[in-house]
Scaffold this motif. Structure first.
Motif, short mmCIF file in Angstrom:
data_model
loop_
_atom_site.label_atom_id
_atom_site.label_comp_id
_atom_site.label_asym_id
_atom_site.label_seq_id
_atom_site.Cartn_x
_atom_site.Cartn_y
_atom_site.Cartn_z
N ARG A 11 51.60 50.02 38.15
CA ARG A 11 51.25 51.33 37.59
C ARG A 11 49.92 51.28 36.83
O ARG A 11 49.03 52.10 37.08
N MET A 12 49.78 50.31 35.91
CA MET A 12 48.56 50.30 35.10
C MET A 12 47.37 49.75 35.88
O MET A 12 46.30 50.35 35.87
N ASP A 35 48.80 40.63 44.00
CA ASP A 35 50.08 41.27 43.71
C ASP A 35 51.03 40.97 44.87
O ASP A 35 50.69 41.22 46.03
N TYR A 37 53.76 42.34 45.86
CA TYR A 37 54.27 43.52 46.59
C TYR A 37 53.28 44.66 46.41
O TYR A 37 53.49 45.54 45.57
N VAL A 69 50.16 42.34 34.55
CA VAL A 69 51.57 42.20 34.94
C VAL A 69 52.44 42.57 33.73
O VAL A 69 51.93 42.73 32.62
N ILE A 73 56.41 38.53 32.27
CA ILE A 73 56.07 37.48 33.25
C ILE A 73 54.63 37.01 33.12
O ILE A 73 54.12 36.32 34.01
N ALA A 96 51.16 44.62 26.79
CA ALA A 96 51.54 45.09 25.45
C ALA A 96 52.04 43.93 24.60
O ALA A 96 52.90 43.16 25.02
N PRO A 117 45.41 50.48 27.35
CA PRO A 117 44.98 51.73 27.98
C PRO A 117 46.15 52.68 28.21
O PRO A 117 47.31 52.29 28.09
N1 NAP Z 1 52.39 51.66 32.46
C1 NAP Z 1 51.76 51.98 31.35
O1 NAP Z 1 51.67 53.14 30.95
C2 NAP Z 1 51.06 50.91 30.52
C3 NAP Z 1 50.25 51.31 29.44
C4 NAP Z 1 49.56 50.31 28.72
C5 NAP Z 1 49.72 48.97 29.06
N2 NAP Z 1 50.54 48.63 30.08
C6 NAP Z 1 50.70 47.22 30.37
O2 NAP Z 1 50.36 47.01 31.71
C7 NAP Z 1 51.10 45.90 32.18
C8 NAP Z 1 51.65 46.23 33.54
O3 NAP Z 1 52.58 47.30 33.40
P1 NAP Z 1 52.89 48.25 34.62
O4 NAP Z 1 53.59 49.44 34.09
O5 NAP Z 1 51.66 48.43 35.43
O6 NAP Z 1 53.91 47.33 35.41
P2 NAP Z 1 54.22 47.31 36.97
O7 NAP Z 1 54.07 48.67 37.56
O8 NAP Z 1 55.51 46.57 37.15
O9 NAP Z 1 53.01 46.44 37.52
C9 NAP Z 1 52.96 45.05 37.47
C10 NAP Z 1 52.63 44.57 38.88
O10 NAP Z 1 52.44 43.16 38.86
C11 NAP Z 1 53.12 42.61 39.98
N3 NAP Z 1 53.40 41.18 39.82
C12 NAP Z 1 54.58 40.59 39.53
N4 NAP Z 1 54.43 39.23 39.47
C13 NAP Z 1 53.12 38.99 39.73
C14 NAP Z 1 52.34 37.79 39.82
N5 NAP Z 1 52.89 36.59 39.59
N6 NAP Z 1 51.02 37.90 40.10
C15 NAP Z 1 50.46 39.09 40.29
N7 NAP Z 1 51.16 40.26 40.23
C16 NAP Z 1 52.46 40.21 39.94
C17 NAP Z 1 54.33 43.47 40.08
O11 NAP Z 1 54.98 43.30 41.31
P3 NAP Z 1 56.59 43.60 41.38
O12 NAP Z 1 56.73 45.05 41.14
O13 NAP Z 1 56.94 43.17 42.71
O14 NAP Z 1 57.20 42.76 40.28
C18 NAP Z 1 53.75 44.85 39.87
O15 NAP Z 1 53.20 45.39 41.05
C19 NAP Z 1 52.18 45.59 31.17
O16 NAP Z 1 51.89 44.34 30.54
C20 NAP Z 1 52.13 46.73 30.20
O17 NAP Z 1 52.35 46.27 28.87
C21 NAP Z 1 51.20 49.56 30.84
#
Ligand code: NAP
Length: 264
Positions: A11-12, A35, A37, A69, A73, A96, A117
């Motif tokens: 997502r991010m 990534d 997936y 990620v 993890i 985070a 962000p």
């Molecule tokens: N979403 C928000 O609004 C937001 C805002 C600020 C900060 N963040 C931060 O952004 C980070 C990611 O959050 P997100 O919401 O984007 O999570 P997410 O949608 O789950 O994205 C993480 C991605 O990383 C992949 N991944 C898993 N293991 C990996 C590896 N070993 N190497 C490379 N990629 C891998 C995941 O694949 P799988 O799905 O297959 O596990 C997924 O596609 C978090 O740390 C969060 O604190 C998010």
């Protein structure tokens, strides 16, 4: 600065890549995505010329590495790739709560910038809180995020917890507010479709006016509140001693506390 390696394009990470594409900030050919997936966004950027899950040797080319990620993890991701990276690669973490020192150690002592962000970076209207101990790391992280939103520098890393409470997590508060307003409209007798349109269009219009006018929210509020009128009747509830103010403070404190817990 480039190539930029994105570790995790969910997502991010995906929102950031979309934002760069929209802003014309970096060519897809300057991006390497890793990534397991890949999402449709990752595939689309690959079709534009980015490298998606290239052989390990390509990771050494990256000048900047975005750690995007899930916080749960991040250590195993660092362990997978740290030995493959160039010694002078800058690590930019969006995870985070995870501390720069811990990230630096897990990435073999490389320099680290931390950012928090919002996903509106995808439409170049993000909000980005930024901390980096060194000036060059801060400048490079700035250059990455300036094209996709408003960047706020923080001098103290600990303030990123509060920035998460008031910004990183806050789009969800707004969405919850819109949901509740819509439900309130239905409870007041409106057909669901009408309540849906009225609540959403009113909130997004009010937010756009706040941004476009540059006026203080308190002034805009006063401008639409007539003495003894309907808005004042509602605000007496919302701004009561146990109303929105203390409730949002509690919410921000809860998010800030959780950010500290995630940091361990
Ligand atoms: N979403 C928000 O609004 C937001 C805002 C600020 C900060 N963040 C931060 O952004 C980070 C990611 O959050 P997100 O919401 O984007 O999570 P997410 O949608 O789950 O994205 C993480 C991605 O990383 C992949 N991944 C898993 N293991 C990996 C590896 N070993 N190497 C490379 N990629 C891998 C995941 O694949 P799988 O799905 O297959 O596990 C997924 O596609 C978090 O740390 C969060 O604190 C998010």
């Amino acid at each position: 600065m480039t190539p930029i390696l994105m570790l995790g394009a969910g997502r991010m990470g995906g929102a950031l890549v979309e934002g760069w594409r929209r802003a014309g900030a970096f060519a897809a050919a300057e991006l390497i995505l890793r990534d397991p997936y890949p999402t449709d966004t990752a595939r689309a950027v690959e079709a534009d010329g980015a490298r998606l899950n290239p052989p390990d040797a390509a990771l050494a080319e990256a000048k900047t590495v975005i750690l995007a990620v899930k916080p749960q993890i991040w250590r195993e991701t660092a362990a997978e790739v740290a030995h493959l990276l160039a010694p002078d690669a800058l690590i930019v973490s969006v995870c985070a709560g995870v501390r720069a020192d811990d990230i630096g150690q897990a990435f073999g002592g490389r320099r680290v910038a931390r950012v928090m962000p919002t996903t509106a970076v995808a439409i170049n209207q993000g909000t980005i809180s930024l901390f980096a101990a060194d000036a060059e790391g801060r400048a490079r992280a700035h250059a990455l995020f300036e094209p996709v939103g408003a960047v706020v520098d923080l001098d103290d890393e600990d303030l990123l917890h509060a920035a998460t409470g008031v910004s990183g997590s806050a789009p969800a508060y707004f969405y919850a507010f819109v949901e509740a307003l819509e439900a309130g409209g239905v409870a007041a007798g409106l057909p669901p479709e009408a309540a849906r349109t009225l609540a959403r269009a009113t909130m997004t219009g009010a937010a756009a006016l706040l941004a476009a006018s540059g006026e203080e929210p308190a002034d805009l509020r006063r401008q639409v509140t007539s003495p003894n009128g309907t808005t004042e009747a509602a605000l007496k509830v919302l701004m009561a001693d146990d109303g929105l103010g203390p409730l949002l403070s509690k919410a921000v404190i809860a998010a800030t506390r959780r950010s500290k817990e995630l940091g361990g």
